[in-house]
Design an enzyme around this catalytic site. Structure first.
Site, PDB file in Angstrom:
ATOM      1  N   HIS A  96     -54.702  26.293  29.294  1.00  0.00           N
ATOM      2  CA  HIS A  96     -53.865  27.423  28.931  1.00  0.00           C
ATOM      3  C   HIS A  96     -52.761  27.031  27.961  1.00  0.00           C
ATOM      4  O   HIS A  96     -52.186  27.895  27.302  1.00  0.00           O
ATOM      5  CB  HIS A  96     -53.292  28.074  30.190  1.00  0.00           C
ATOM      6  CG  HIS A  96     -54.300  28.918  30.902  1.00  0.00           C
ATOM      7  ND1 HIS A  96     -54.068  30.239  31.242  1.00  0.00           N
ATOM      8  CD2 HIS A  96     -55.568  28.658  31.305  1.00  0.00           C
ATOM      9  CE1 HIS A  96     -55.140  30.730  31.842  1.00  0.00           C
ATOM     10  NE2 HIS A  96     -56.065  29.788  31.891  1.00  0.00           N
ATOM     11  N   HIS A 264     -65.494  26.435  34.170  1.00  0.00           N
ATOM     12  CA  HIS A 264     -65.714  26.981  35.503  1.00  0.00           C
ATOM     13  C   HIS A 264     -66.605  26.093  36.365  1.00  0.00           C
ATOM     14  O   HIS A 264     -66.920  26.453  37.497  1.00  0.00           O
ATOM     15  CB  HIS A 264     -66.309  28.383  35.384  1.00  0.00           C
ATOM     16  CG  HIS A 264     -65.360  29.363  34.771  1.00  0.00           C
ATOM     17  ND1 HIS A 264     -65.748  30.621  34.359  1.00  0.00           N
ATOM     18  CD2 HIS A 264     -64.034  29.276  34.491  1.00  0.00           C
ATOM     19  CE1 HIS A 264     -64.701  31.254  33.854  1.00  0.00           C
ATOM     20  NE2 HIS A 264     -63.653  30.451  33.923  1.00  0.00           N
TER      21      HIS A 264
END
Length: 726
Positions: A96, A264
């Site tokens: 992020h 993921h």
């Protein structure tokens, strides 16, 4: 509230300073120059002679990595790790930080450690990255100035993947931290988090119409909404958003699938609670929270009660291991739309085998359903994404290699050329997105430079042609991601050679002549150096014509890139839509021309005075696009005089509108039109700050200062991309 406590003294009324941005509040349409002083040295606590590269190179990088490994495999009482590992936490924090990068203007990304400040530290998508940074604080404290926050966060994410079992591609240090918010970066005009996407699309049904230069689909997101477009599940529509968003980060379809699946493969989403009960974000939280946001009052507030995205669950059976389980689960099972405990939309498998369920992150005796986001389901339902995903499923080694390279690109894309990278883990391979440039091995003496100047000035090319070519080559530099600039001479390659703003016909003429000169040299000098030297020689000549004998510095050593070394597609975003320095505007835009000038100046790393002196000098040098005369406030065009400022500030003239973005400068006494101008010209007389600079350069005793300051600013632009000598 009592009389004593109810009245706030002086300007602190209302709980915060009413002086904050007060000029903007009173005069919202005034030109805001703050972006040009965004990182003023007064905000930097480091010593003036602090050399981060030197400090980093003295670092025992392996010792830092070992400390990170120990931290990753621990669990802190105040913020327990999932499955006894912070792998997911540090990957997400790094992701992020890097994921705010956008290729349109090169802003965002990990290069400055800007996640520590608003607005990014409080974006809804960045919930609990504050915990990741706080977990890293003991390591940052230990190694201090030798490693920046930007480098430490990206290194932590990379080491986390290594601990999971991935063979990473490498790591390069060199990210220099900033010390206050980059509040002037445009992240969208919405005034609420996660506002409907229609706010930033010209046509909400055409997902390619996302407003430039934005990449994320909603205010406060890094990429796309994990629940679907505007929170409405529709994997095929989400795939459209993914394709646009990742493209605007410089990623192709294969890299997009690899990053989504690889991201993921480890960790989990957290949504085991009620989002509406979360406390204020980092920037809004009260002092007792000490820079931590989103306090959860439910249960322990962490561990099994952790709230982040609102989705809940792991993607894979073993979320702390790098493996191919993501694709196995995605393609083996059918997935049904469900709700998380927090009420978020997510997908869960039907009829899944018990052994394929991950164990609970904090209770090894319980197994939980895995889950998928709308973006994950897009990899299964979108035909192009599915084809790539199936190839990865069948070839795990290929998937691991593509992901490792994509992760490296994601976390290093905003660092510029490889010459800026620091440390022993920098890969030897040159990657096209790093804009490689062949090195040169010649040295030029002052006598040889003077001889080249004479050849260039006597080549038949005008001073304006030489200056404009040098400027157009150098103006592509972006301090946001250290790309572009004169080094490499990519102005002679596609797509730059065909840009309207580069006047292709004039450019081709100049390049032919420079190649002729190069061919006749005993010592072959690069076209890149000849381009810059031609402009430099012409500026020097113009200064002498103004009566100022000054040597314009020239630093040789630029190489000539080839077309094969040029990522032409990514350079399309560099094409100028305007250039206030050359008084050119391609089309009509919502923003004013002077605002576009500020944007260009900030990307070039210029201060407001440097921008001012460059515009004034470029005007009198006659460098306007296509020879236009707007702003050429002089009767001796081509001479580096301060006439632009003298005549702009002279009250014997009146200024009258004469059409869209066009004005006449009229002699008050005779009523005769003397000159014409654009908004970019007149803003230097109308804006109070810019006028104060213009008046300095208009003074009779500052004619020589004007020339010296112009030369310094010109040289700064020409050398902006010379990282090999910085």
């Amino acid at each position: 509230m009592t009389e004593a406590t109810g009245k706030c003294p002086f300007h602190q009324q209302g709980g915060h300073s009413s002086a904050t941005d007060s000029n903007t509040n009173w005069w919202p349409n005034a030109l805001n120059l703050d972006i040009l002083s965004q990182h003023d040295k007064k905000t930097n606590p480091m010593d003036p002679d602090f050399d981060y590269a030197k400090a980093f190179n003295s670092l025992d990088l392996e010792a830092v990595k070992q400390d990170l490994r120990e931290l990753i495999n621990s669990s802190q009482d105040w913020w327990p790790s999932d499955w006894g590992s912070y792998i997911g936490m540090f990957v997400r924090t790094a992701w992020h930080l890097a994921g705010s990068y956008r290729k349109q203007d090169g802003r965002g990304g990990a290069n400055t450690g800007n996640q520590r400040f608003a607005p990014l530290n409080s974006w809804p998508d960045n919930v609990n990255t504050d915990k990741g940074r706080r977990l890293l604080w003991p390591i940052k404290r230990k190694y201090g100035n030798k490693i920046s926050w930007g480098d430490l966060i990206i290194l932590a994410g990379t080491v986390a993947y290594e601990e999971a079992g991935l063979k990473t591609f490498g790591f390069g240090g060199g990210r220099k931290d900033i010390w206050h918010p980059e509040k002037d970066i445009y992240w969208g005009e919405e005034r609420e988090w996660l506002a409907p996407t229609e706010n930033r699309y010209e046509n909400d049904q055409d997902r390619k119409s996302l407003e430039n230069p934005l990449a994320a689909v909603q205010m406060g997101l890094i990429y796309v909404n994990p629940e679907g477009v505007d929170g409405k599940p529709d994997p095929l529509r989400t795939a459209q958003d993914m394709r646009v968003t990742f493209d605007r980060m410089g990623m192709n379809d294969e890299e997009t699938v690899a990053l989504t699946a690889g991201g993921h493969t480890i960790g989990k989403a957290h949504g085991n609670g009620k989002a509406e009960l979360l406390g204020a974000d980092v920037e809004s939280a009260d002092v007792e929270f000490q820079g931590l946001g989103w306090h959860n009052p439910e249960g322990t507030g962490n561990a099994g009660n952790t709230m982040v995205s609102g989705l809940e669950g792991a993607w894979t059976t073993h979320p702390t291991k790098w493996d191919n389980e993501y694709f196995y689960l995605l393609f083996t099972y059918d997935w049904a739309l469900t709700k998380s405990p927090a009420g978020a939309n997510q997908w869960e498998p039907t009829n899944i085998k018990e052994e394929d369920k991950p164990v609970d992150a904090h209770n090894p005796n319980v197994r939980r359903n895995p889950m998928m986001t709308d973006a994950d389901m897009a990899l299964k339902m979108d035909p192009e994404y599915r084809e790539i995903a199936e190839r990865f499923y069948k070839d795990p080694e290929y998937f691991a290699e593509v992901f490792a390279r994509a992760w490296y690109k994601l976390t290093h894309r905003d660092m510029g050329p490889k010459s800026r990278y620091l440390g022993v883990d920098v890969p030897n391979e040159d990657l096209i997105w790093q804009d490689p440039i062949p090195s040169v091995n010649y040295v030029l003496s002052e006598a040889e430079i003077d001889e080249l100047k004479a050849k260039l000035l006597n080549s038949g090319l005008t001073s304006g042609e030489l200056i404009n070519t040098a400027w157009d080559s150098a103006r592509t530099f972006r301090g946001s991601d250290y790309r572009g600039g004169a080094n490499g001479a990519r102005i002679r390659l596609a797509p730059q050679k065909d840009w309207v703003g580069n006047e292709p016909e004039r450019l081709a003429k100049v390049l032919v002549k420079l190649e002729e000169i190069q061919a006749g040299l005993e010592k072959k000098v690069s076209i890149a150096d000849l381009i810059v030297l031609g402009g430099t020689a012409a500026v020097e000549k113009a200064a002498q014509a103004a009566g100022v004998d000054i040597k314009v510095p020239f630093l040789p050593g630029r190489g000539d890139a080839t077309q094969e070394q040029t990522d032409a597609y990514s350079f399309e975003d560099f094409e100028p839509k305007a250039d206030g320095f050359r008084n050119w505007l391609k089309d009509d835009y919502v923003v004013q021309p002077e605002e576009m000038l500020l944007d260009r100046a900030q990307l070039l790393g210029l201060t407001a005075p440097e921008m001012t002196v460059l515009v004034g000098g470029m005007r009198v040098l006659g460098t306007n696009y296509a020879g236009a005369k707007e702003g050429v406030f002089t009767d001796q065009e081509g001479v580096l005089s301060n006439d632009f400022f003298v005549n702009l500030t002279d009250m014997k003239y009146n200024w009258k509108p004469a059409g869209k973005n066009r004005y006449q400068i009229v002699d008050r006494a005779t009523g005769a039109a003397k000159w014409t101008a654009t908004r970019v010209d007149l803003v230097f007389g109308s804006n109070s700050i810019l006028r104060s600079y213009a008046e300095v350069y208009a003074q009779d005793d500052n004619k020589e200062k004007f020339v010296k300051d112009f030369v310094a600013a010109w040289t700064k632009v020409m050398n902006a991309d010379r990282f090999d000598v910085k």
